[in-house]
Design an enzyme around this catalytic site. Structure first.
Site, mmCIF file in Angstrom:
data_model
loop_
_atom_site.group_PDB
_atom_site.id
_atom_site.type_symbol
_atom_site.label_atom_id
_atom_site.label_comp_id
_atom_site.label_asym_id
_atom_site.label_seq_id
_atom_site.Cartn_x
_atom_site.Cartn_y
_atom_site.Cartn_z
ATOM 1 N N HIS A 206 0.760 -1.263 -0.110
ATOM 2 C CA HIS A 206 0.091 -0.173 0.125
ATOM 3 C C HIS A 206 0.688 1.197 0.017
ATOM 4 O O HIS A 206 0.282 2.410 0.005
ATOM 5 C CB HIS A 206 -0.609 -0.106 1.232
ATOM 6 C CG HIS A 206 -0.235 0.266 2.679
ATOM 7 N ND1 HIS A 206 0.132 -0.916 3.329
ATOM 8 C CD2 HIS A 206 0.156 1.229 3.054
ATOM 9 C CE1 HIS A 206 0.567 -0.260 4.446
ATOM 10 N NE2 HIS A 206 0.743 0.979 4.361
ATOM 11 N N ASP A 235 -0.381 -7.456 0.824
ATOM 12 C CA ASP A 235 0.445 -6.306 1.293
ATOM 13 C C ASP A 235 1.789 -6.233 1.191
ATOM 14 O O ASP A 235 2.311 -5.995 1.882
ATOM 15 C CB ASP A 235 -0.093 -5.408 2.466
ATOM 16 C CG ASP A 235 -0.093 -4.268 2.708
ATOM 17 O OD1 ASP A 235 0.548 -3.520 1.592
ATOM 18 O OD2 ASP A 235 -0.416 -3.369 3.709
ATOM 19 N N GLY A 315 3.916 5.643 8.974
ATOM 20 C CA GLY A 315 5.281 5.734 8.419
ATOM 21 C C GLY A 315 5.838 4.643 8.709
ATOM 22 O O GLY A 315 7.120 4.310 8.228
ATOM 23 N N SER A 317 4.924 1.634 8.157
ATOM 24 C CA SER A 317 4.392 0.846 6.905
ATOM 25 C C SER A 317 5.712 0.157 6.285
ATOM 26 O O SER A 317 6.452 0.964 5.850
ATOM 27 C CB SER A 317 3.494 1.611 6.070
ATOM 28 O OG SER A 317 2.168 1.574 6.480
ATOM 29 N N SER A 332 1.894 -3.948 7.935
ATOM 30 C CA SER A 332 0.589 -3.544 6.887
ATOM 31 C C SER A 332 -0.129 -2.389 7.644
ATOM 32 O O SER A 332 -0.098 -1.122 7.207
ATOM 33 C CB SER A 332 -0.193 -4.820 6.775
ATOM 34 O OG SER A 332 -1.248 -4.284 6.176
#
Length: 361
Positions: A206, A235, A315, A317, A332
């Site tokens: 993402h 993801d 951030g 992620s 995720s």
């Protein structure tokens, strides 16, 4: 296959998971004696070793196996089973058997019912081997009407599911450790990998789309280009390095040192893990569920995630989830933050590597 409901009494071990089940008809004293005898043959294992044994037993036991988890207090693998024959096979393998009511097929059926009747933004569900149920969580955005629907579906599943509320909001942590930037957005690098003999890194899907360029600072020179990105459903994303950017197989611990990463592995419920991300740096916690389905809203549903008690924030992620030198997952999303806590979900690294045809390195 339906099974007779078993009356049982639980004993809780401080700092660990549910440790034992006592089958009705056996005296407390004899149960303790049996547990003592059984414990003598139980292997002391690290969490990764327990995960390896769990995979082997799953293949051997088939439908008689109903989930596994790692008891950190005793350093043992606990295996849920639905027959005494299977329990004996578990003992012989050096793990601790636990007779449970719900088979994996029944829990899978419960998950399918939730998918068909309760696909609601702001919800998640994951199989919890400790409770032998599917744990359904609704975040604060779920309306009263939606919650009533969810409660009705969960109630209809009887002892196969339970419902919990989260004070936070499930969302991808957009906007490994080190910061990576693209188009004004920031994520975190997961793990350095090798594909077709060339250096790459993996992060969250993402975070960006195929073709996007990434740098180590906002507006800085590109260090690589995203060659594949999968979200929702999965993801994860793959970025190919360009130039001569260093790409050691390690995770930044934000204390002047790094953790070397030598391999990838699968998560086990009860496993102690750490997460490194560019917003909140390094935090630790425990794997609490597997094969989680999370509905982030706007049609963004991701399946097959690792659920944990590790905190994270926007951030983080794509950042690294690891256990020692073993890569476990990519950050995720989830709810909460590193002040209030919450749930965080991770894409399993092994699935990303398999999809991309890459390996840790």
């Amino acid at each position: 296959m339906k099974h007779r409901r078993i009356n049982r009494r639980k004993t809780v071990v401080a700092g660990g998971a549910v440790a034992a089940l006592v089958i009705a008809g056996i005296t407390f004293q004899s149960a303790n004696a049996s547990d003592s005898t059984e414990q003598l043959s139980v292997k002391t294992l690290t969490a990764p070793a327990a995960g390896t044994l769990a995979l082997s037993l799953k293949a051997d036991l088939g439908a008689s196996e109903a989930g596994t988890y790692y008891d950190a207090a005793t350093k043992a693998l606990v295996v849920n089973v639905v027959s005494e024959d299977a329990a004996q096979a578990v003992r012989e393998a050096g793990a601790k058997p636990r007779i449970v009511e719900n088979t994996l097929a029944e829990l899978t059926g419960a998950r399918q019912t939730l998918t068909e009747k309760a696909t609601i933004p702001g919800t998640s569900w994951a199989t919890d081997p400790v409770s032998n149920k599917v744990v359904v969580t609704a975040d604060r955005t779920v309306s009263n009407a939606e919650l009533a629907t969810l409660q009705k579906v969960v109630k209809g599943l009887g002892g196969k599911a339970e419902l919990k509320r989260s004070a936070g909001e499930f969302k991808p942590f957009a906007s490994g450790g080190d910061a990576i930037h693209s188009g004004g957005g920031r994520c975190s690098l997961g793990f350095n990998v090798v594909k077709d003999g060339e250096p790459h890194f993996i992060t969250a899907g993402h975070c960006g789309e195929a073709g996007s360029e990434w740098s180590t600072s906002a507006g800085g020179p590109a260090i690589g280009s995203m060659v594949d990105s999968q979200f929702p459903g999965n993801d994860f994303a793959l970025v190919k390095y360009s130039g001569d950017t260093p790409h050691p197989s390690e995770v930044n611990l934000y204390n002047g040192s790094a953790q070397a990463i030598t391999k990838a592995g699968d998560a086990t419920v009860g496993m102690q893990v750490q997460r490194s991300g560019s917003t909140t740096q390094v935090h630790d916690g425990e794997v609490t569920g597997l094969d989680a389905t999370v509905n982030y809203g706007n049609g963004d549903i991701v399946e097959g995630l690792i659920q944990t008690s590790v905190c994270a924030e926007p951030g983080d992620s794509g950042g690294s989830l690891f256990a020692g030198d073993t890569a476990i997952g990519l950050t995720s999303g989830g709810s909460g933050n590193c002040s209030s806590g919450g749930e965080t979900f991770f894409q399993p690294v092994t699935e990303a590597l398999s999809t991309f045809g890459a390996e840790i390195g």
